[in-house]
Scaffold this active site. Sequence first.
Site, PDB file in Angstrom:
ATOM      1  N   SER A   1     -62.155 -33.498   0.288  1.00  0.00           N
ATOM      2  CA  SER A   1     -61.626 -34.701  -0.351  1.00  0.00           C
ATOM      3  C   SER A   1     -60.319 -34.431  -1.102  1.00  0.00           C
ATOM      4  O   SER A   1     -59.313 -34.129  -0.488  1.00  0.00           O
ATOM      5  CB  SER A   1     -62.695 -35.294  -1.269  1.00  0.00           C
ATOM      6  OG  SER A   1     -62.358 -36.595  -1.661  1.00  0.00           O
TER       7      SER A   1
ATOM      8  N   ASP B   1     -47.907 -30.080   4.549  1.00  0.00           N
ATOM      9  CA  ASP B   1     -47.021 -30.987   5.292  1.00  0.00           C
ATOM     10  C   ASP B   1     -45.593 -30.961   4.771  1.00  0.00           C
ATOM     11  O   ASP B   1     -44.633 -31.085   5.543  1.00  0.00           O
ATOM     12  CB  ASP B   1     -47.551 -32.424   5.216  1.00  0.00           C
ATOM     13  CG  ASP B   1     -48.631 -32.694   6.257  1.00  0.00           C
ATOM     14  OD1 ASP B   1     -49.051 -31.739   6.939  1.00  0.00           O
ATOM     15  OD2 ASP B   1     -49.049 -33.856   6.375  1.00  0.00           O
TER      16      ASP B   1
ATOM     17  N   LYS C   1     -63.366 -34.411   4.595  1.00  0.00           N
ATOM     18  CA  LYS C   1     -63.791 -35.662   3.976  1.00  0.00           C
ATOM     19  C   LYS C   1     -62.542 -36.425   3.543  1.00  0.00           C
ATOM     20  O   LYS C   1     -61.934 -36.115   2.521  1.00  0.00           O
ATOM     21  CB  LYS C   1     -64.712 -35.381   2.783  1.00  0.00           C
ATOM     22  CG  LYS C   1     -65.520 -36.591   2.307  1.00  0.00           C
ATOM     23  CD  LYS C   1     -64.781 -37.394   1.267  1.00  0.00           C
ATOM     24  CE  LYS C   1     -65.626 -38.534   0.730  1.00  0.00           C
ATOM     25  NZ  LYS C   1     -64.888 -39.388  -0.215  1.00  0.00           N
TER      26      LYS C   1
END
Length: 381
Positions: free
Chosen positions: A246, A257, A271
């Site tokens: 999460s 990224d 998740k």
Amino acid sequence: MIQANYVDEISINDLVDKSLEGLLSNLDAHSAFLNEKSFKSLQESTNGEFGGLGITLGLKDNALTIIAPIEGTPADLAGIKAGDVILKIEDESTLGMSLDDAVSKMRGKPKTKINITIYRAGEKKPIVFNITRDIIKVQSVYTKKIQDSNDLYIRISSFDKNVVSEVKKALKENPKASGIVLDLRNNPGGLLNQATDLLNLFIDKGVLVTQKGRDEKAKIDTLALKQAALNTKIPIAVLVNGGSASASEIVSGALQDTKRAVIVGEKTFGKGSVQMIKEINNKEALKLTIAKYYLPSGRTIQAVGITPDIEVFPGKVNTTSNEFSLKESELKKHLENELIKIDNKNVKKTDEKNTITLENINNDIQLKTAIDVLKVLKIKG
């Protein structure tokens, strides 16, 4: 028909509650109707203190799976591990049991005992743990210096309301830190705003995370604010594993990224859904999955997870050396001891309480790899 024929007497209030629980639990693994007890448990866990075992749960392949034990809690000390599947709570099978029901059954008064039967990959038969409940006080942030360097080790065990303030404090107290090892292993997640605000300390522009639901018009982009960033240049290595879920996946994925950090360790839990908590009244609430998280590149976390840049499995560092080097190290140690006897004042001692020592590092090859990554990042500039 139920009220007239069911074997036990049941009130209309209980019937309505059970109907709501069944309706929500059949939508997905994270949507739920929170009765008074469940709602109170949720509030306690986000405030950083509650009674129970110290386990964060998820549903994986329809099995009640431990995302991670919280460090220093009864579950952690008993030997519960990320990835363990709970088969029974006391003598009750977990087959078809909701997450909230499982949490409710495991929480209880401190010093009371509970039996948990788990399946662990690689074991020939289920393992039964007899664990004593306790008050779970979650210290979400641990900070230490790394021996023989100016690097900082920051361990975040969960994203409660104190995370960003604690990390800010650590950065301000260590202005000369030349690199950061951010340890998110076995971090099951928590509050989204703490995850995005943490990212904003190191990223000063662009999208940090996007929420997309059924309605495209309701898409929410969380953007970095330049004035909130504290250090956008310091090299960062992030540690993750199968217990990272999460919010910790949002942090590690966004840093990956944006090429702001190198991710080290094992593939994360996967998740990536957003739950809204809507109070029905002061005692009950609805937890409903309303969207999915998407990282800056547009990729999803849900059921996929984050793949590390450098995959390293847990274990000790191989420090095997030949006979000569062993004798040489013994000679060095002997010389150090003699110097201490001559002038103890001139010998700089390591504060082990606030320092990640070489012994700690050699017992954790993932941590050793992360520290080596920082060295490379510094060379590259």
